[in-house]
Each structure stands twice: as structure tokens, then as C-alpha cells.
Scaffold this active site. Structure first.
Site, PDB file in Angstrom:
ATOM      1  CD  GLU A   9      -3.090  -0.852   2.174  1.00 10.79           C
ATOM      2  OE1 GLU A   9      -3.435   0.314   2.452  1.00 10.79           O
ATOM      3  OE2 GLU A   9      -3.597  -1.852   2.687  1.00 10.79           O
TER       4      GLU A   9
ATOM      5  CG  PHE B 174       9.695  -5.865   6.150  1.00  8.85           C
ATOM      6  CD1 PHE B 174       8.403  -5.638   6.574  1.00  8.85           C
ATOM      7  CD2 PHE B 174       9.986  -5.717   4.800  1.00  8.85           C
ATOM      8  CE1 PHE B 174       7.424  -5.257   5.689  1.00  8.85           C
ATOM      9  CE2 PHE B 174       9.008  -5.337   3.904  1.00  8.85           C
ATOM     10  CZ  PHE B 174       7.719  -5.102   4.344  1.00  8.85           C
TER      11      PHE B 174
ATOM     12  N   GLY C 246       0.140  -3.092  11.151  1.00  2.00           N
ATOM     13  CA  GLY C 246      -1.312  -3.059  10.991  1.00  2.00           C
ATOM     14  C   GLY C 246      -1.647  -3.262   9.535  1.00  2.00           C
TER      15      GLY C 246
ATOM     16  CB  CYS D  88      -1.717  -7.696   4.043  1.00  5.67           C
ATOM     17  SG  CYS D  88      -2.388  -7.149   2.462  1.00  5.67           S
TER      18      CYS D  88
END
Length: 437
Positions: free
Chosen positions: A158, A255, A263, A266
Site C-alpha cells: 500500500e 523489515f 497493521g 494484510c
């Protein structure tokens, strides 16, 4: 080539628009008539960089159409992508009712061969259920029509979904026939002319790949948050630890950023669904259970620091929040840490002043008028006793600390994303807290 995309949510709209961009004739289908009418006018229901312009451009070029009726376009298309929602049930399993209704609609109305591709995130075995649903409808019609099913999970971030789709690092496709493989190759080859990175595999493996990928990323996040919390207790600096382990090529740097929990649409849903899939198969995903537990606890870490600073006396305090969405470049607040923090602040008797570049309307729908929504970052901190950085939007990176110091009642910064320098903030006269130091 003509295709249909069923579902105009995040995945369906991005998928349909990007296929139209490379010349495919796309019909996007949704049962929500109001949404379809808005899309026809170029009004899109989500915030995603570059998407609105592409929708308008391809609609004008007549490559992108919108309708509420799959039946009307089914005879014209070769491929139907199912991109409807799979919300979690109360037990954490994925709700497949929308997916199976699409399959039944196809079975009731198809007159010729069609390839049915599941784009929604679904548990292993869903393609088999889709196939059976279509076959049942064909048997009732006494119709002998060939079709194929395939799995094509999405890996879109996103905020960067259009770029991810137009320049994918890989495309995963689960197939059962050579005919399906040829169709999917034809669709994706324009995106990957110089380096064809479509990975074909069996359908159960493709379905599992999506859940495994998201669960691995969620695991890295929770692991680093666990490490960050330990760093605070033993005097280590998590940013230095992250740099040290990230330089190992076997681990990499992505990551590994500590924060206040993941959040979005997914990671939380997919971790829960994979845990449930394992339970149904008689297996326990102990690592993922811990990942979920750590993540839920992490959403409260920043609030705990606030409570400690004010020695438990938060009643009547004004708290500024910078950022509401679960990540930058989106208005998505599903499972956002901000929602947990807002609830805790309000329960403690605080007044909340919040600002986000994109997610304030979405937050209003979720929290109502319990929060003051500011005009900008400086309005948010007016007379505030503390500032909590929740989402690391770019516009938050270089604020005028001198202006902020003059307008705040107390000079406390709680940095939930570690984007500021402790020394700089302290030199400006602020008390500074972050994650993992």
C-alpha cells in the site's frame, strides 16, 4: 485481450487499472452500485499514489469499464479475476463467502471457456472449492463447458501498489493446465519484457506462498520489536543492532525497523488465517502465535512510556498525534496502532489532537468526534503536553522544533518510529523517548 476483475477494492482496482494501462480491455465488476457510479466519474475510494490519474486516463481510452453485472460481460472475456474481500471470521479463518458466490455466478452464466483466477488472499484449498462451486452450477444446468482455475496472489505494498504492479519483482501463478499457463503468460509478459519473472507452480503452493510471505515479513517486524524492547532493558541501541545484523547478506536490511507494531489489511489478517489453517490441519504455528502476541503488545508500548513519564497522571492532559494510518502513503487504518493508542488515551482522560495527511476522514469514521482533527502538524501540538509520532510521513521529518516548543504546554516527544535524533531533540529542550534505546 479482454478480462474481468470482480471486486473494486484495493487489489481489484489496482489490478484492473494496471492491466488496462498496458492495453488490456478490462471490465471491473462490483455489486456496490454507488461505488461503480463514482468510479465511472473517476472518483476512487482509496488513497494510492498515481491511481486516480490512471483510472481517468484508461476510462477515457475505453480500456477500463465499470459495471455491477458480471453476467453482462462474461461472454466477452477470456479471464475472470476474483478480487473480492476475504474478511476474517470471528475464529480468525478467512471468510470465503464472497469468493464462492463469484464462482457460482460464473457457473450459472458461462457459455464458453473461461479461466477463473483467484487474486484474493485465500487459504490453501480455496481453488478446489471454487472449482467445485462452478461444476455444481454447470451440472444443474446440464452444461458441458470447459474452464480452468488458477491462483495469482498479489504482493502489492500500500502506497506503492501501482509501481509494484507495473514493475513486479516476481509474479506467482498456480495453474493446472497448459492453456491456463499460456493465458497468464500472455497477460504478464508486457510487464516483464526484459526479465520474465513469472513463477509457475501448483495451485496449493501458490495459495500458501502468499500467506507464508506476509507471515515472514510480520515475523521480522515482531522479532525486531522484541529485540528493541530488550535493548531498552539492557542498555543497547536497537538502531545499531539493526545495522549490525542487517549487513549480514543472509538477513538483509528490509523489515528490520522497530516501531509500534504492524497493521493494515494484510499482515494481521493473514497471520491469523495461517494460524487457523494450521489448526484445521492439526498443526500449531507456534512462531506465528508469538508474532501475533508480540505485535498486539507492541501497539501499547508508546502509551506505556507516556504513562511512566507522567507517573500515571494523564487525566486532563492534551496529547498530539502525528500520523493515524498504519503506514505512510495510505489512508488505511485497518488494525492501525493509532486506534489502540487513541482508545487508551481517551480512557485515561486525555484530550487528543491528531493530524494525518490522508487518513483523518477514515479516522473520523472510526472514532467519531472524540478526537480533534488538526489543520496541520503545528495546530496538532497547540497547548499539547506531549507529542506522539505514530506514522512516519515524510512531512513529519523536519518540523520547526523552535515553533513547536513555543506552542506546547509540556515539551515531551514520544517517537514511535525512531525518525528523530535524541540529541537534537534534547538540545531543543525536549524530553525524548523512542523505541529500543
Amino acid at each position: 485481450m479482454k478480462i474481468a476483475i470482480v471486486g473494486t477494492g484495493y487489489v481489484g482496482l489496482v489490478t484492473g487499472t494496471c492491466f488496462a494501462e498496458i492495453g488490456v480491455n478490462v471490465t471491473c465488476v462490483d455489486t456496490n452500485a454507488e461505488k461503480i457510479e463514482a468510479l465511472k466519474k473517476g472518483i476512487i475510494p482509496i488513497y494510492e499514489n498515481g491511481l486516480e490519474e490512471m483510472v481517468i486516463q484508461n476510462t477515457k481510452a475505453n480500456r477500463l469499464k465499470f459495471t455491477t453485472s458480471l453476467e453482462e460481460c462474461l461472454d466477452e472475456v477470456e479471464v475472470v479475476f476474483c478480487a473480492v474481500g476475504t474478511p476474517p471470521d470471528e475464529d480468525g479463518s478467512a471468510d470465503l463467502s464472497y469468493v464462492l458466490e463469484v464462482a457460482r455466478t460464473i457457473g450459472r452464466n458461462m457459455q464458453k471457456y473461461v479461466l477463473v483466477v483467484t487474486k484474493s488472499t485465500v487459504p490453501v484449498g480455496t481453488a478446489q472449492k471454487v472449482k467445485e462451486a462452478i461444476r455444481n452450477e454447470l451440472r444443474q444446468r446440464q452444461a458441458d463447458i470447459e474452464f480452468d482455475v488458477a491462483s495469482n496472489p498479489e504482493f502489492l505494498k500500500e502506497g506503492n501498489a501501482v509501481n509494484d504492479f507495473m514493475s513486479p519483482d516476481r509474479v506467482v501463478v498456480g495453474i493446472e493446465s497448459r492453456r491456463a499457463e499460456k493465458l497468464m503468460t500472455k497477460l504478464y509478459k508486457p510487464f516483464l519484457l526484459n526479465n520474465f519473472r513469472v513463477i509457475f507452480m501448483d495451485i496449493p503452493s501458490a495459495e500458501m506462498t502468499k500467506y507464508a510471505a506476509n507471515s515472514m515479513l510480520a515475523t521480522r517486524i515482531s522479532f525486531m520489536n522484541d529485540i528493541a524492547n530488550l535493548c531498552e532493558r539492557v542498555g543497547a541501541d536497537v538502531n545499531m543492532v539493526r545495522s549490525g545484523i542487517g549487513s549480514d547478506s543472509r538477513i538483509g536490511r528490509k523489515f528490520l525497523y522497530p516501531g509500534i507494531g504492524y497493521g493494515g489489511s494484510c499482515f494481521p489478517k493473514d497471520v491469523k488465517a495461517l494460524i487457523k489453517t494450521a489448526e484445521q490441519a492439526g498443526y500449531t504455528m507456534r512462531v506465528l502465535q508469538a508474532v501475533e502476541e508480540v505485535n498486539e503488545a507492541q501497539k501499547s508500548v508508546l502509551f506505556a512510556k507516556l504513562v511512566k513519564h507522567f507517573r500515571g497522571d494523564l487525566a486532563g492532559k492534551t496529547i498530539a498525534l502525528w500520523g493515524l494510518s498504519f503506514k505512510p502513503e495510505t489512508d488505511d487504518m485497518r488494525e492501525a496502532p493509532a486506534l489502540v493508542i487513541i482508545d487508551k488515551l481517551l480512557e485515561a482522560g486525555c484530550k487528543v489532537r491528531a493530524y494525518d495527511p490522508a487518513a483523518m476522514e477514515e479516522s473520523k469514521r472510526k472514532t467519531g468526534d472524540r478526537v480533534y482533527y488538526a489543520r496541520d502538524i503545528y495546530d496538532a501540538v497547540l497547548e499539547a503536553d506531549a507529542l506522539m509520532l505514530i506514522t512516519e510521513w515524510k512531512e513529519f521529518r523536519l518540523p520547526s522544533w523552535a515553533v513547536i516548543k513555543k506552542t506546547m504546554a509540556n515539551h515531551v516527544i514520544l517517537d514511535g518510529r525512531n525518525i528523530y535524533e535524541k540529541k537534537e531533540c534534547e538540545d531543543q529542550g525536549f524530553v525524548y523517548y523512542c523505541i529500543g534505546k
